[in-house]
Design a protein around this motif. Structure first.
Motif, mmCIF file in Angstrom:
data_model
loop_
_atom_site.group_PDB
_atom_site.id
_atom_site.type_symbol
_atom_site.label_atom_id
_atom_site.label_comp_id
_atom_site.label_asym_id
_atom_site.label_seq_id
_atom_site.Cartn_x
_atom_site.Cartn_y
_atom_site.Cartn_z
ATOM 1 N N LYS A 68 48.440 -27.430 -17.717
ATOM 2 C CA LYS A 68 47.091 -27.989 -17.856
ATOM 3 C C LYS A 68 46.917 -29.226 -16.967
ATOM 4 C CE LYS A 68 43.027 -28.865 -19.758
ATOM 5 N NZ LYS A 68 41.842 -28.046 -19.443
ATOM 6 N N ILE A 69 47.909 -30.125 -16.975
ATOM 7 C CA ILE A 69 47.824 -31.350 -16.166
ATOM 8 C C ILE A 69 47.816 -31.002 -14.680
ATOM 9 C CG2 ILE A 69 48.979 -33.506 -15.532
ATOM 10 C CD1 ILE A 69 47.590 -33.492 -18.305
ATOM 11 N N HIS A 70 48.630 -30.044 -14.264
ATOM 12 C CA HIS A 70 48.632 -29.637 -12.869
ATOM 13 C C HIS A 70 47.273 -29.080 -12.455
ATOM 14 C CE1 HIS A 70 52.964 -30.169 -12.802
ATOM 15 N NE2 HIS A 70 52.968 -29.875 -11.515
ATOM 16 N N SER A 71 46.659 -28.318 -13.341
ATOM 17 C CA SER A 71 45.342 -27.747 -13.056
ATOM 18 C C SER A 71 44.294 -28.850 -12.919
ATOM 19 C CB SER A 71 44.949 -26.781 -14.175
ATOM 20 O OG SER A 71 43.650 -26.280 -13.977
ATOM 21 N N GLU A 80 36.435 -32.219 -7.794
ATOM 22 C CA GLU A 80 35.665 -31.755 -8.946
ATOM 23 C C GLU A 80 35.612 -32.835 -10.024
ATOM 24 O OE1 GLU A 80 36.611 -27.890 -10.482
ATOM 25 O OE2 GLU A 80 37.400 -27.206 -8.551
ATOM 26 N N GLU A 81 34.529 -32.832 -10.783
ATOM 27 C CA GLU A 81 34.392 -33.783 -11.879
ATOM 28 C C GLU A 81 35.114 -33.240 -13.112
ATOM 29 O OE1 GLU A 81 30.847 -35.950 -14.467
ATOM 30 O OE2 GLU A 81 30.417 -35.123 -12.473
ATOM 31 N N LEU A 82 35.898 -34.090 -13.743
ATOM 32 C CA LEU A 82 36.663 -33.682 -14.919
ATOM 33 C C LEU A 82 35.936 -34.120 -16.182
ATOM 34 C CD1 LEU A 82 40.257 -34.714 -13.742
ATOM 35 C CD2 LEU A 82 39.071 -32.543 -13.410
ATOM 36 N N SER A 83 35.902 -33.237 -17.166
ATOM 37 C CA SER A 83 35.208 -33.563 -18.418
ATOM 38 C C SER A 83 35.957 -32.949 -19.595
ATOM 39 C CB SER A 83 33.763 -33.046 -18.387
ATOM 40 O OG SER A 83 33.739 -31.634 -18.196
ATOM 41 N N ASP A 84 35.604 -33.415 -20.791
ATOM 42 C CA ASP A 84 36.183 -32.896 -22.040
ATOM 43 C C ASP A 84 37.701 -32.982 -22.045
ATOM 44 O OD1 ASP A 84 33.605 -32.204 -22.989
ATOM 45 O OD2 ASP A 84 33.699 -30.308 -21.899
ATOM 46 N N LEU A 85 38.226 -34.121 -21.604
ATOM 47 C CA LEU A 85 39.670 -34.308 -21.578
ATOM 48 C C LEU A 85 40.170 -34.901 -22.889
ATOM 49 C CD1 LEU A 85 40.199 -35.835 -18.017
ATOM 50 C CD2 LEU A 85 40.080 -33.435 -18.680
#
Length: 218
Positions: A68-71, A80-85
């Motif tokens: 998951k972290i690598h992705s 890309e914008e990261l969300s829902d972490l």
């Protein structure tokens, strides 16, 4: 029957001419012949399996987190914008941004050396080869061999110009960028000769552990 064929096809990733990766079995193949990955070879080459005593459920859970972290990092590098972490994911992404002080030229790059072994490099910078780890403990001997084998496959001609690093992102604690000494090229070439004569049969009883640990050691 058609559905079965479609599912099987989706599980096979085409890498480059003649090379495929079976996502279900975690097997690389060249012209339909299995080729061992670097992470599968390391326990044999160093004569130790650092994850042998880790319970399967813990290994599997850690593998899922590491994947998951690598992705997320790959998406971050793509802009890309990261969300829902989750809290842990936010922590790892922040630590990555903090400790990484160089530009990435290539990421998640498939490499192979003369069809003897293969694998995926986490990242290449300017004369830098690096790996990202999310494990609670680092095994620098393993990482050194891992990066050296990847580098020989990636850029043999300029091998001696590179430095190796690990970007360590443990769930708890502070992330670190650590320089990892690479093997001399003459020594890694000797190891390649050893690979040619290794007994590479995989015992079915430990196949799942190999698959999970292959993800975990990312």
């Amino acid at each position: 029957m058609d559905d079965a064929i479609e599912t099987t096809t989706k599980d096979i990733e085409e890498l480059e001419f003649g090379w495929t990766y079976d996502k279900e079995s975690h097997e690389y193949r060249f012209l339909d012949n299995q080729v061992m990955s670097v992470t599968q070879l390391i326990p044999k080459l160093l004569n130790k399996d650092i994850y042998n005593e880790v319970p399967d459920n813990i290994l599997k859970k850690a593998a899922e987190y590491g994947t998951k972290i690598h992705s997320l990092i790959e998406k971050l590098e793509d802009g890309e914008e990261l969300s829902d972490l989750s809290i842990e994911e936010k922590h790892s992404v922040l630590q990555y941004k903090t400790i990484k002080d160089f530009e990435t030229k290539e990421k998640e790059l498939f490499v192979h050396y003369e069809n003897i072994y293969c694998g995926r490099v986490d990242g290449i910078g300017e004369n830098i080869i690096y790996d990202i780890k999310t494990t609670s403990k680092l095994y620098e001997d393993n990482i050194s061999l891992q990066l050296s084998m990847y580098l020989l496959a990636y850029d043999k001609e300029n091998y001696e110009k590179y430095k190796g690093y690990v970007l360590w992102l443990p769930k708890k604690g502070t992330g670190k960028k650590i320089e990892i000494p690479l093997y001399k090229m003459k020594d890694i070439l000797i190891i390649v000769e050893r690979i040619k004569v290794l007994d590479l049969e995989i015992n079915e009883d430990i196949k799942n552990k190999i698959i999970w640990s292959e993800e975990y050691v990312k």
